[in-house]
Scaffold this motif. Structure first.
Motif, PDB file in Angstrom:
ATOM      1  N   LEU A   1      -4.089  15.622   4.710  1.00 29.74           N
ATOM      2  CA  LEU A   1      -2.803  15.929   4.089  1.00 29.74           C
ATOM      3  C   LEU A   1      -1.743  14.922   4.520  1.00 29.74           C
ATOM      4  CD1 LEU A   1      -1.296  18.043   2.321  1.00 29.74           C
ATOM      5  CD2 LEU A   1      -0.678  19.170   4.453  1.00 29.74           C
ATOM      6  N   VAL A   2      -1.713  14.611   5.800  1.00 26.59           N
ATOM      7  CA  VAL A   2      -0.745  13.635   6.305  1.00 26.59           C
ATOM      8  C   VAL A   2      -1.032  12.251   5.729  1.00 26.59           C
ATOM      9  CG1 VAL A   2       0.038  12.450   8.391  1.00 26.59           C
ATOM     10  CG2 VAL A   2      -0.209  14.923   8.393  1.00 26.59           C
ATOM     11  N   LEU A   3      -2.315  11.853   5.714  1.00 30.55           N
ATOM     12  CA  LEU A   3      -2.662  10.554   5.143  1.00 30.55           C
ATOM     13  C   LEU A   3      -2.281  10.477   3.665  1.00 30.55           C
ATOM     14  CD1 LEU A   3      -6.128   9.783   6.740  1.00 30.55           C
ATOM     15  CD2 LEU A   3      -3.984   8.599   7.130  1.00 30.55           C
ATOM     16  N   GLY A   4      -2.545  11.546   2.933  1.00 25.96           N
ATOM     17  CA  GLY A   4      -2.172  11.569   1.524  1.00 25.96           C
ATOM     18  C   GLY A   4      -0.672  11.408   1.332  1.00 25.96           C
ATOM     19  N   GLY A   5       0.104  12.079   2.177  1.00 24.29           N
ATOM     20  CA  GLY A   5       1.556  11.949   2.095  1.00 24.29           C
ATOM     21  C   GLY A   5       2.030  10.544   2.427  1.00 24.29           C
ATOM     22  N   VAL A   6       1.406   9.944   3.436  1.00 24.32           N
ATOM     23  CA  VAL A   6       1.777   8.570   3.806  1.00 24.32           C
ATOM     24  C   VAL A   6       1.402   7.604   2.689  1.00 24.32           C
ATOM     25  CG1 VAL A   6       1.256   6.677   5.411  1.00 24.32           C
ATOM     26  CG2 VAL A   6       1.714   8.965   6.283  1.00 24.32           C
ATOM     27  N   TYR A   7       0.209   7.767   2.128  1.00 24.49           N
ATOM     28  CA  TYR A   7      -0.213   6.897   1.024  1.00 24.49           C
ATOM     29  C   TYR A   7       0.735   7.030  -0.158  1.00 24.49           C
ATOM     30  CZ  TYR A   7      -4.738   6.284   3.374  1.00 24.49           C
ATOM     31  OH  TYR A   7      -5.737   5.990   4.260  1.00 24.49           O
ATOM     32  N   TRP A   8       1.109   8.263  -0.465  1.00 23.43           N
ATOM     33  CA  TRP A   8       1.992   8.501  -1.617  1.00 23.43           C
ATOM     34  C   TRP A   8       3.371   7.890  -1.354  1.00 23.43           C
ATOM     35  CZ3 TRP A   8       0.285  11.980  -5.627  1.00 23.43           C
ATOM     36  CH2 TRP A   8       1.168  12.038  -6.699  1.00 23.43           C
ATOM     37  N   ALA A   9       3.885   8.069  -0.127  1.00 28.88           N
ATOM     38  CA  ALA A   9       5.222   7.569   0.194  1.00 28.88           C
ATOM     39  C   ALA A   9       5.275   6.050   0.212  1.00 28.88           C
ATOM     40  CB  ALA A   9       5.683   8.123   1.540  1.00 28.88           C
ATOM     41  N   THR A  10       4.165   5.414   0.586  1.00 32.55           N
ATOM     42  CA  THR A  10       4.160   3.953   0.675  1.00 32.55           C
ATOM     43  C   THR A  10       3.548   3.288  -0.550  1.00 32.55           C
ATOM     44  OG1 THR A  10       2.038   3.972   1.848  1.00 32.55           O
ATOM     45  CG2 THR A  10       4.058   4.001   3.189  1.00 32.55           C
ATOM     46  N   ALA A  11       3.261   4.066  -1.584  1.00 31.82           N
ATOM     47  CA  ALA A  11       2.607   3.501  -2.775  1.00 31.82           C
ATOM     48  C   ALA A  11       3.498   2.496  -3.477  1.00 31.82           C
ATOM     49  CB  ALA A  11       2.200   4.608  -3.739  1.00 31.82           C
ATOM     50  N   GLY A  12       4.761   2.775  -3.593  1.00 32.73           N
ATOM     51  CA  GLY A  12       5.690   1.858  -4.237  1.00 32.73           C
ATOM     52  C   GLY A  12       5.338   1.562  -5.688  1.00 32.73           C
TER      53      GLY A  12
ATOM     54  N   VAL B   1      -1.571   5.224  -5.444  1.00 33.19           N
ATOM     55  CA  VAL B   1      -1.288   6.600  -5.853  1.00 33.19           C
ATOM     56  C   VAL B   1      -2.598   7.370  -6.022  1.00 33.19           C
ATOM     57  CG1 VAL B   1      -0.344   8.032  -7.705  1.00 33.19           C
ATOM     58  CG2 VAL B   1       0.941   6.058  -6.892  1.00 33.19           C
ATOM     59  N   GLU B   2      -3.610   6.743  -6.603  1.00 35.19           N
ATOM     60  CA  GLU B   2      -4.919   7.399  -6.762  1.00 35.19           C
ATOM     61  C   GLU B   2      -5.553   7.668  -5.397  1.00 35.19           C
ATOM     62  OE1 GLU B   2      -6.411   8.728  -9.415  1.00 35.19           O
ATOM     63  OE2 GLU B   2      -4.522   8.254 -10.411  1.00 35.19           O
ATOM     64  N   ARG B   3      -5.370   6.735  -4.469  1.00 33.58           N
ATOM     65  CA  ARG B   3      -5.877   6.934  -3.116  1.00 33.58           C
ATOM     66  C   ARG B   3      -5.186   8.135  -2.469  1.00 33.58           C
ATOM     67  NH1 ARG B   3      -5.612   2.227   1.518  1.00 33.58           N
ATOM     68  NH2 ARG B   3      -6.860   3.286   3.071  1.00 33.58           N
ATOM     69  N   ALA B   4      -3.889   8.267  -2.691  1.00 30.90           N
ATOM     70  CA  ALA B   4      -3.133   9.398  -2.149  1.00 30.90           C
ATOM     71  C   ALA B   4      -3.606  10.706  -2.769  1.00 30.90           C
ATOM     72  CB  ALA B   4      -1.641   9.199  -2.401  1.00 30.90           C
ATOM     73  N   LYS B   5      -3.840  10.697  -4.068  1.00 31.92           N
ATOM     74  CA  LYS B   5      -4.321  11.912  -4.742  1.00 31.92           C
ATOM     75  C   LYS B   5      -5.689  12.321  -4.211  1.00 31.92           C
ATOM     76  CE  LYS B   5      -1.869  11.364  -9.131  1.00 31.92           C
ATOM     77  NZ  LYS B   5      -2.028  11.136 -10.576  1.00 31.92           N
ATOM     78  N   GLY B   6      -6.551  11.333  -3.969  1.00 29.67           N
ATOM     79  CA  GLY B   6      -7.867  11.630  -3.410  1.00 29.67           C
ATOM     80  C   GLY B   6      -7.769  12.252  -2.024  1.00 29.67           C
ATOM     81  N   ALA B   7      -6.878  11.736  -1.200  1.00 31.11           N
ATOM     82  CA  ALA B   7      -6.696  12.290   0.145  1.00 31.11           C
ATOM     83  C   ALA B   7      -6.145  13.707   0.077  1.00 31.11           C
ATOM     84  CB  ALA B   7      -5.770  11.398   0.966  1.00 31.11           C
ATOM     85  N   LEU B   8      -5.230  13.949  -0.848  1.00 33.93           N
ATOM     86  CA  LEU B   8      -4.681  15.299  -0.997  1.00 33.93           C
ATOM     87  C   LEU B   8      -5.736  16.271  -1.508  1.00 33.93           C
ATOM     88  CD1 LEU B   8      -1.142  14.424  -2.399  1.00 33.93           C
ATOM     89  CD2 LEU B   8      -1.721  15.218  -0.104  1.00 33.93           C
ATOM     90  N   LYS B   9      -6.599  15.827  -2.412  1.00 34.43           N
ATOM     91  CA  LYS B   9      -7.692  16.684  -2.891  1.00 34.43           C
ATOM     92  C   LYS B   9      -8.642  17.008  -1.741  1.00 34.43           C
ATOM     93  CE  LYS B   9      -7.592  14.991  -7.626  1.00 34.43           C
ATOM     94  NZ  LYS B   9      -8.250  14.125  -8.616  1.00 34.43           N
TER      95      LYS B   9
END
Length: 125
Positions: free
Chosen positions: A75-86, A92-100
């Motif tokens: 969850l934390v990694l997904g949030g970090v990926y999403w916040a730093t996606a720019g 963003v897809e990497r963040a979605k995968g981590a959140l899933k």
């Protein structure tokens, strides 16, 4: 006949000395480490084994904690990926995968007691 430059010889010599020093230090540390002493208990040794329900209860607690910890990490990694996606779609897809993955981990943590109850009923405890 080509000669090896002095700088290369010094570097090779330095690496050899470093490897020898590392091996020697490791050997000294291993040989000087204190070992555990094994004393005779003097009487009969009784192993304290838990009953199957206790073991499954402990397993349930550990399993739920481990799954929740890993899910929180995702969850934390997904949030970090999403916040730093720019705006980068791959990020963003990497963040979605981590959140899933985090959601799956939390779902397994919630289902762990049920799954362990099924195992306990199969084993007969």
């Amino acid at each position: 006949m080509s000669r090896v430059p002095a700088r290369l010889r010094a570097l090779t010599h330095s690496r050899t000395l470093h490897r020898a020093a590392t091996a020697t230090t490791t050997a000294v540390l291993v040989l000087t480490a204190p070992a555990a002493a094994h004393a005779d208990p003097g009487g009969p040794v009784t192993l304290a084994a838990n009953s199957l329900p206790d073991v499954i209860s402990n397993l349930q607690t550990w399993l739920m904690g481990l799954l929740a910890a890993v899910a929180t990490l995702f969850l934390v990694l997904g949030g970090v990926y999403w916040a730093t996606a720019g705006g980068d779609p791959a990020q963003v897809e990497r963040a979605k995968g981590a959140l899933k993955n985090a959601l799956v981990g939390y779902g397994l943590a919630v289902l762990a007691p049920i799954l362990l109850e099924i195992v306990q009923s199969i084993v007969g405890g």
